[in-house]
Design a protein around this motif. Structure first.
Motif, PDB file in Angstrom:
ATOM      1  N   GLU A  17       0.825  -1.213   0.000  1.00 27.04           N
ATOM      2  CA  GLU A  17       0.000   0.000   0.000  1.00 27.04           C
ATOM      3  C   GLU A  17       0.859   1.263   0.000  1.00 27.04           C
ATOM      4  OE1 GLU A  17      -3.724  -1.963   2.532  1.00 27.04           O
ATOM      5  OE2 GLU A  17      -2.477  -0.365   3.380  1.00 27.04           O
ATOM      6  N   ILE A  18       1.998   1.244   0.683  1.00 25.80           N
ATOM      7  CA  ILE A  18       2.857   2.433   0.748  1.00 25.80           C
ATOM      8  C   ILE A  18       3.413   2.771  -0.631  1.00 25.80           C
ATOM      9  CG2 ILE A  18       5.030   3.313   1.684  1.00 25.80           C
ATOM     10  CD1 ILE A  18       4.419   1.724   4.243  1.00 25.80           C
ATOM     11  N   PHE A  19       3.871   1.749  -1.374  1.00 24.83           N
ATOM     12  CA  PHE A  19       4.535   1.991  -2.663  1.00 24.83           C
ATOM     13  C   PHE A  19       3.617   1.724  -3.853  1.00 24.83           C
ATOM     14  CE2 PHE A  19       8.707   2.792  -1.071  1.00 24.83           C
ATOM     15  CZ  PHE A  19       8.822   2.063   0.112  1.00 24.83           C
ATOM     16  N   ASN A  20       2.302   1.594  -3.610  1.00 26.03           N
ATOM     17  CA  ASN A  20       1.310   1.415  -4.692  1.00 26.03           C
ATOM     18  C   ASN A  20       1.677   0.245  -5.618  1.00 26.03           C
ATOM     19  OD1 ASN A  20      -0.230   3.616  -3.793  1.00 26.03           O
ATOM     20  ND2 ASN A  20       1.075   5.064  -4.915  1.00 26.03           N
ATOM     21  N   CYS A  21       1.950  -0.902  -5.006  1.00 27.14           N
ATOM     22  CA  CYS A  21       2.251  -2.108  -5.800  1.00 27.14           C
ATOM     23  C   CYS A  21       1.440  -3.284  -5.274  1.00 27.14           C
ATOM     24  CB  CYS A  21       3.748  -2.422  -5.779  1.00 27.14           C
ATOM     25  SG  CYS A  21       4.439  -2.630  -4.123  1.00 27.14           S
TER      26      CYS A  21
END
Length: 786
Positions: A17-21
């Protein structure tokens, strides 16, 4: 895995979720690339420190030269995690720009070829010098070169011996020891080398041949010819008989005809020289005829339909009489599981005669299916059998002995005078008591063969718990007591049996004849109820009083681990006996019948006191188990509880249940065991295993039997209906001959010597058919010094 520029990483849900992956949303299996800025990764490392998913590759991230790092979603976990980090710019560009596929390259090649065909015209090939690419080294490596130094021999001779005269003499090779050795070549499959790979160059060249054929066709037509013999007239006959030419002819051949007639009287002109040279067949190089000739076959549509023959026994003293027992067609496992169940079809033992192959001569009624039976050696009128439910049954056929002896004359329509019968035996008395007069009258008046009821049955409670698979009579020169000791048998009558069963037990049985010890009068009255029987007891349930118990019970188990063995075949060293003739036999029938006024019959035997203990009787025995093991033990030590358990020797040679364990009729210490797909020959006293073991055959062996006249010959039946004939003097690695007997499995083999020139082999199959085969001379007459 192990690539220096790829680093597997396991991203948690929060990291995704932090790095949108996020998996299956931001990245998928088709779109698996994600570029993450280096600054964001360093900030995450500073914020979450060691709990960051990039912490294992912190050094790689800090040393990375570019601004963005490539993270790839590994859907198939090729590198062990769900993501992996690319550690160099070059690898990042190669992954984002994959090389061209093979299809695209082929399309480009085809386009280039079309352009080349259009632009470049045809040019003839130009000879170019040969350029070595290293092929001559391969040729040199494949070529064969002599690396071993050749041995040189120099042969010289004295000068004075040149041209000297030479004299040759004849010498018999058999007169000198080790001067003649015959080495017969054969293929040893043990040392055959199987070629796994071989480089071979082959060039196919078609063969062309011109052939012309012309068929000549003739028009068919009908034709008839009539002829008559050419005869001389009376005048011509007289002229020839009175001519001088005939007289000269008779005078010239008179001496030769006289010599020929004398030779016919001196020697047999029809003597077969080839049969006389059969023993020297190996020297002459010929191949004799080895065969089993079909002599007779027996079957019964009522009692043998859908049943298999379990045991075959020849009558010991009457020519041409053979007995067979039948049981349900079940496998060995089904027999063991169904040993306590009854079958609806009546079980009988049939007696057949050579002189009447259609109708049985006698039938023995059986309480259950009979697995094995045997005639008594001292009295062939007594028969013992083992049932599928574990009981032992006894029959007495002394009343029908005359019918069996007169089978040939009855078949030929000749009336004979009845021979004197032997006195009534113990078992005959029991049979007479149990059969009512009305039943006997019905049997005598019926056209069916006589049905003989069994006269003694063992107790169900004290019998075997499973099928009796083997049964033997003990010899008439000794008998066992309850302690297992062997005492002399002064009466020379076989009165004891030994049986075995897969219930791990071996039982010794004594004929139910007793003599009561001296007791008080009150006890004697009670004992009379058991040992005195009335004549007029009716037979309502076709069962006797089941009170027969075994004399000795042996439990087979290993001393160390208490592992139990399930015996299916047993062989004792002392089971070598000869059947006596019925005229001079001292048998169980020697008891006297009491007076008619006596209301009951007393059964007595001689006292066992003051009997000599036989020390030279061997109490060792071999056992074949249902697991394919051969066990060697001693029943005397098994009986003594004070002594330690014997050292039981166990051998595992066979892979399936032992179906045959036979001692050689010529050597007491030689045994043949058969089980599964191989056989073994054992020598008692040799503890390191069998002296001969065969290799695995293509089919399963079901039964085997030694030859009665040749020590080195034995017969083995197979499940495909064939019989293998083994002659150890010729071959020990394969059967010397085999012959097809039936379409189904061979179940039993029993040889018999009818006369010195007539030997038979009884073979039964799974279809309920008994085949009687005549053994040829090569298999029945032993060779010299065999």
């Amino acid at each position: 895995i192990g690539h220096p520029e790829i680093f597997p990483l396991g991203f948690t849900t929060k990291t995704q979720e932090i790095f949108n992956c996020r998996v299956d949303e931001d990245v998928t299996e088709g779109n698996c690339f994600k570029l993450i800025k280096k600054e964001d990764i360093i900030q995450d490392l500073n914020t979450r420190a060691t709990i960051s998913d990039f912490h294992p590759v912190k050094k790689v991230v800090l040393e990375y030269p570019g601004e963005e790092l490539l993270v790839v979603f590994d859907a198939k976990f090729q590198y062990g995690q769900n993501f992996y980090l690319v550690g160099s710019e070059e690898a990042k560009e190669n992954l984002q720009k994959p090389p061209e596929t093979a299809e695209e390259k082929e399309e480009e090649k085809e386009e280039n070829r079309e352009e080349a065909l259009e632009v470049h015209p045809y040019k003839p090939p130009v000879h170019k010098p040969w350029v070595s690419l290293g092929s001559e080294k391969e040729v040199e490596e494949e070529s064969v070169k002599d690396t071993v130094t050749k041995i040189k021999y120099k042969i010289s001779r004295v000068r004075r011996k040149f041209g000297a005269p030479i004299t040759f003499t004849d010498k018999n090779a058999s007169h000198v020891k080790d001067s003649y050795i015959e080495c017969i070549s054969y293929q040893d499959k043990t040392f055959s080398i199987k070629m796994l790979e071989k480089d071979v160059g082959i060039q196919m060249v078609p063969k062309i041949r011109e052939v012309s054929t012309q068929t000549k066709w003739t028009y068919p037509k009908n034709a008839a010819t009539q002829y008559f013999p050419r005869q001389l007239s009376n005048e011509e006959k007289e002229e020839i008989l009175s001519s001088e030419k005939l007289k000269e002819f008779l005078t010239s051949v008179h001496l030769r005809m006289e010599i020929a007639l004398q030779q016919n009287e001196i020697m047999n002109a029809f003597f077969d020289d080839w049969k006389a040279l059969a023993e020297d067949e190996s020297r002459s190089g010929g191949k004799p005829d080895v065969y089993l000739k079909a002599y007779q076959s027996f079957t019964d549509l009522h009692y043998l339909k859908d049943r298999t023959i379990s045991c075959v026994c020849w009558h010991p003293t009457i020519y041409g009489i053979i007995a067979v027992s039948a049981r349900e067609r079940l496998s060995y496992e089904e027999q063991v599981n169904l040993s306590d169940k009854s079958f609806l079809q009546q079980s009988v033992i049939l007696f057949w005669s050579f002189f009447d192959p259609i109708h049985p001569q006698l039938m023995l009624e059986c309480p259950e299916n009979i697995y094995c039976f045997q005639f008594s050696p001292s009295d062939p009128n007594i028969i013992a059998g083992g049932c599928i439910n574990g009981q032992v049954v006894l029959w007495d056929i002394s009343q029908h002995e005359e019918k069996l002896q007169n089978a040939k004359m009855v078949a030929d329509g000749i009336k004979i005078t009845a021979v004197n019968m032997v006195s009534v035996s113990i078992l005959n008395i029991l049979q007479y008591i149990c059969m009512s007069p009305s039943l006997m009258q019905v049997q005598q008046s019926s056209t069916m063969p006589p049905l003989v009821r069994y006269c003694a049955v063992s107790s169900i409670q004290h019998s075997h718990k499973k099928t009796i698979t083997d049964l033997h009579w003990l010899p008439d020169y000794f008998e066992d007591n309850r302690m297992g000791a062997a005492f002399e048998n002064r009466a020379e009558i076989c009165v004891q049996l030994i049986t075995c069963s897969p219930d791990c037990s071996i039982l010794f049985w004594d004929i139910p004849a007793t003599k009561l010890p001296e007791q008080p009068s009150s006890e004697k009255v009670k004992e009379k109820e058991f040992f005195y029987m009335f004549h007029d007891v009716p037979d309502t349930s076709k069962h006797l009083d089941l009170c027969w118990k075994p004399l000795i019970k042996i439990k087979l188990c290993e001393s160390d681990t208490n592992t139990e063995y399930g015996p299916v075949r047993i062989s004792l060293r002392e089971l070598h006996y000869h059947y006596k003739t019925s005229e001079k036999v001292q048998s169980l029938n020697s008891l006297e019948v009491p007076a008619k006024e006596s209301p009951y019959i007393e059964m007595n035997t001689s006292s066992s006191k003051n009997l000599k203990v036989l020390e030279n009787i061997s109490t060792n025995f071999f056992v074949g188990t249902e697991d394919g093991e051969i066990v060697y033990s001693d029943w005397k030590i098994e009986m003594d509880s004070d002594l330690a358990k014997p050292h039981t020797q166990k051998y595992t040679i066979h892979t399936e249940t032992i179906n045959t364990l036979r001692r050689s009729p010529f050597f007491k210490d030689i045994l043949l065991s058969i089980g599964g797909r191989n056989f073994a020959i054992w020598k008692e006293g040799v503890t390191n295993g069998p002296i001969l073991q065969s290799s695995c055959s293509a089919g399963r062996y079901t039964v085997g039997q030694w030859s009665l006249t040749r020590p080195g010959v034995f017969f083995i039946g197979r499940d495909d209906g064939n019989i293998d004939i083994w002659d150890l003097l010729k071959k020990t690695y394969e059967p010397s001959h085999f012959q097809n007997i039936s379409e189904s499995m061979i179940t039993f083999i029993s040889p018999w010597i009818a006369s010195p020139k007539q030997h038979f082999l009884a073979v039964s199959d799974d279809l309920g058919v008994l085949h009687v085969l005549e053994i040829c001379q090569m298999l029945s007459h032993p060779s010299r010094n065999e």
